[in-house]
Design a protein around this motif. Structure first.
Motif, short mmCIF file in Angstrom:
data_model
loop_
_atom_site.label_atom_id
_atom_site.label_comp_id
_atom_site.label_asym_id
_atom_site.label_seq_id
_atom_site.Cartn_x
_atom_site.Cartn_y
_atom_site.Cartn_z
N ILE A 210 42.78 17.57 15.62
CA ILE A 210 43.12 16.43 14.73
C ILE A 210 42.58 15.12 15.28
O ILE A 210 42.05 14.28 14.54
CB ILE A 210 44.65 16.37 14.52
N ILE A 211 42.67 14.94 16.59
CA ILE A 211 42.24 13.66 17.17
C ILE A 211 40.72 13.63 17.36
O ILE A 211 40.08 12.62 17.14
CB ILE A 211 43.00 13.39 18.48
N GLU A 212 40.12 14.78 17.68
CA GLU A 212 38.68 14.77 18.00
C GLU A 212 37.79 15.23 16.85
O GLU A 212 36.59 15.01 16.85
CB GLU A 212 38.44 15.59 19.27
N HIS A 213 38.38 15.91 15.87
CA HIS A 213 37.60 16.35 14.70
C HIS A 213 38.37 16.04 13.42
O HIS A 213 38.77 16.95 12.68
CB HIS A 213 37.29 17.85 14.80
N PRO A 214 38.61 14.76 13.15
CA PRO A 214 39.48 14.37 12.03
C PRO A 214 38.98 14.83 10.66
O PRO A 214 39.77 15.29 9.84
CB PRO A 214 39.53 12.85 12.12
N GLU A 215 37.67 14.79 10.44
CA GLU A 215 37.17 15.11 9.09
C GLU A 215 37.44 16.56 8.71
O GLU A 215 37.94 16.84 7.63
CB GLU A 215 35.66 14.80 9.00
N GLU A 216 37.19 17.49 9.66
CA GLU A 216 37.48 18.89 9.34
C GLU A 216 39.01 19.10 9.26
O GLU A 216 39.51 19.81 8.42
CB GLU A 216 36.93 19.85 10.41
N SER A 217 39.71 18.40 10.16
CA SER A 217 41.17 18.62 10.24
C SER A 217 41.89 18.20 8.96
O SER A 217 42.85 18.83 8.53
CB SER A 217 41.74 17.86 11.43
N GLU A 218 41.38 17.13 8.35
CA GLU A 218 42.05 16.61 7.14
C GLU A 218 42.08 17.66 6.02
O GLU A 218 42.93 17.63 5.15
CB GLU A 218 41.30 15.39 6.61
N LYS A 219 41.11 18.56 6.06
CA LYS A 219 41.03 19.57 4.99
C LYS A 219 42.08 20.68 5.18
O LYS A 219 42.43 21.40 4.25
CB LYS A 219 39.63 20.20 4.94
N LYS A 220 42.56 20.80 6.42
CA LYS A 220 43.39 21.97 6.76
C LYS A 220 44.82 21.61 7.17
O LYS A 220 45.75 22.37 6.92
CB LYS A 220 42.76 22.74 7.94
N TYR A 221 44.97 20.50 7.89
CA TYR A 221 46.25 20.20 8.53
C TYR A 221 46.90 18.94 7.96
O TYR A 221 46.35 17.85 8.09
CB TYR A 221 46.05 20.01 10.04
N THR A 246 39.47 16.13 25.10
CA THR A 246 38.30 15.98 25.98
C THR A 246 37.90 14.52 26.14
O THR A 246 37.03 14.18 26.90
CB THR A 246 37.08 16.71 25.36
N GLY A 247 38.56 13.67 25.32
CA GLY A 247 38.18 12.25 25.41
C GLY A 247 37.02 11.92 24.49
O GLY A 247 36.60 10.79 24.35
N ASN A 248 36.47 12.96 23.79
CA ASN A 248 35.36 12.68 22.86
C ASN A 248 35.92 12.47 21.45
O ASN A 248 36.12 13.39 20.70
CB ASN A 248 34.38 13.88 22.80
N SER A 249 36.25 11.22 21.17
CA SER A 249 36.72 11.01 19.78
C SER A 249 36.36 9.59 19.34
O SER A 249 35.94 8.80 20.18
CB SER A 249 38.23 11.17 19.70
#
Ligand code: 6PG
Length: 249
Positions: A210-221, A246-249
């Protein structure tokens, strides 16, 4: 601070629950000091239990509870005496131990028909909370997150409920079929502050997604859809829940 598609979110990570609860309480007190009274929507489940125990152990007068009107972000559709009830948990771990006027407590009546109670509670919010642009705007919405990425009682299999035009909806737990009443995204994202309290290793994968991949996460979570217009989105995490960031966001 993390810029998630221009959404500012503040992430704080704590070694212990005690430190997390202490820091969140200090944050709450800063808000309380600035206002005559505030409205808070509480989350359920096990995580807030430790916060409520922390609050009830504070010295008398440390927090002026009479300044707070308590609501819920969701409730299980069970009687208030049922072990599953978020209200019952909050009463036992907090309300029975502090000086809080009963008329500051606005429980979702889990004993009622879910669809009816969703409508009744939605109307109650319009009466009891400041309405901004037609939507009840809490000062603070406290949210938990399930290991499936649900928040409040909006679950991935019913993620469309997040976008309901109602203030509250009747929802269903995906495994148990238990009926719930939940705030919708419309109300959650109208809050001045949305605060996630998330602990435990079983949440780490979803926290990273959710924090590092928000665009994909919004579709699922559903938890990824908490993006308050105020931009005040805070994550209070323990190290276990934050363990895969990982700090990559
Ligand atoms: C509930 C909740 C729910 C909870 C998450 C996390 O009524 O269960 O409000 O959204 O916050 O399921 O629960 P835990 O804190 O128990 O992991």
């Amino acid at each position: 601070m993390v810029d998630k598609q221009n959404m500012i979110m503040e992430i704080q990570i704590f070694k212990t629950l005690q430190e997390l609860n202490q820091s969140f309480t200090e944050w709450l007190q800063e808000i309380l000091n600035k206002k005559e009274s505030i409205t808070i929507a509480l989350s359920g489940g096990s995580t807030p239990k430790s916060l409520f125990d922390f609050w009830s152990d504070l010295p008398e007068g440390e927090i002026d509870w009479t300044k707070i009107k308590f609501f819920w972000g969701d409730e299980r559709c069970v009687p208030p005496t049922d072990a599953e009830s978020n209200y019952k948990m909050t009463k036992e771990h907090l309300f029975d131990k502090i000086n809080i006027p009963q008329n500051n407590i606005f429980r979702i009546k889990g004993e009622n028909n879910p669809e009816n109670e969703a409508e009744v509670y939605g109307d109650l919010l319009n009466q009891e909370i400041k309405v901004v642009n037609g939507v009840p705007a809490f000062d603070i919405v406290i949210l938990g997150m399930g290991d499936d990425g649900h928040t409040a009682s909006i679950f991935p299999h019913e993620i469309e409920l997040w976008n309901s035009n109602n203030n509250c909806v009747a929802a269903t737990h995906p495994e148990t079929g238990q009926k719930r009443v939940s705030l919708t995204g419309k109300v959650i994202n109208a809050a001045n502050n949305v605060v996630f309290l998330v602990t435990g290793e079983n949440k780490a994968d979803k926290i990273r997604e959710i924090i590092e991949h928000p665009e994909e996460s919004e579709k699922k979570y559903p938890a990824a859809l908490a993006q308050p217009e105020s931009d005040n989105l805070l994550w209070f995490l323990d190290e276990k829940a934050a363990g895969k960031l990982t700090g990559n966001s």
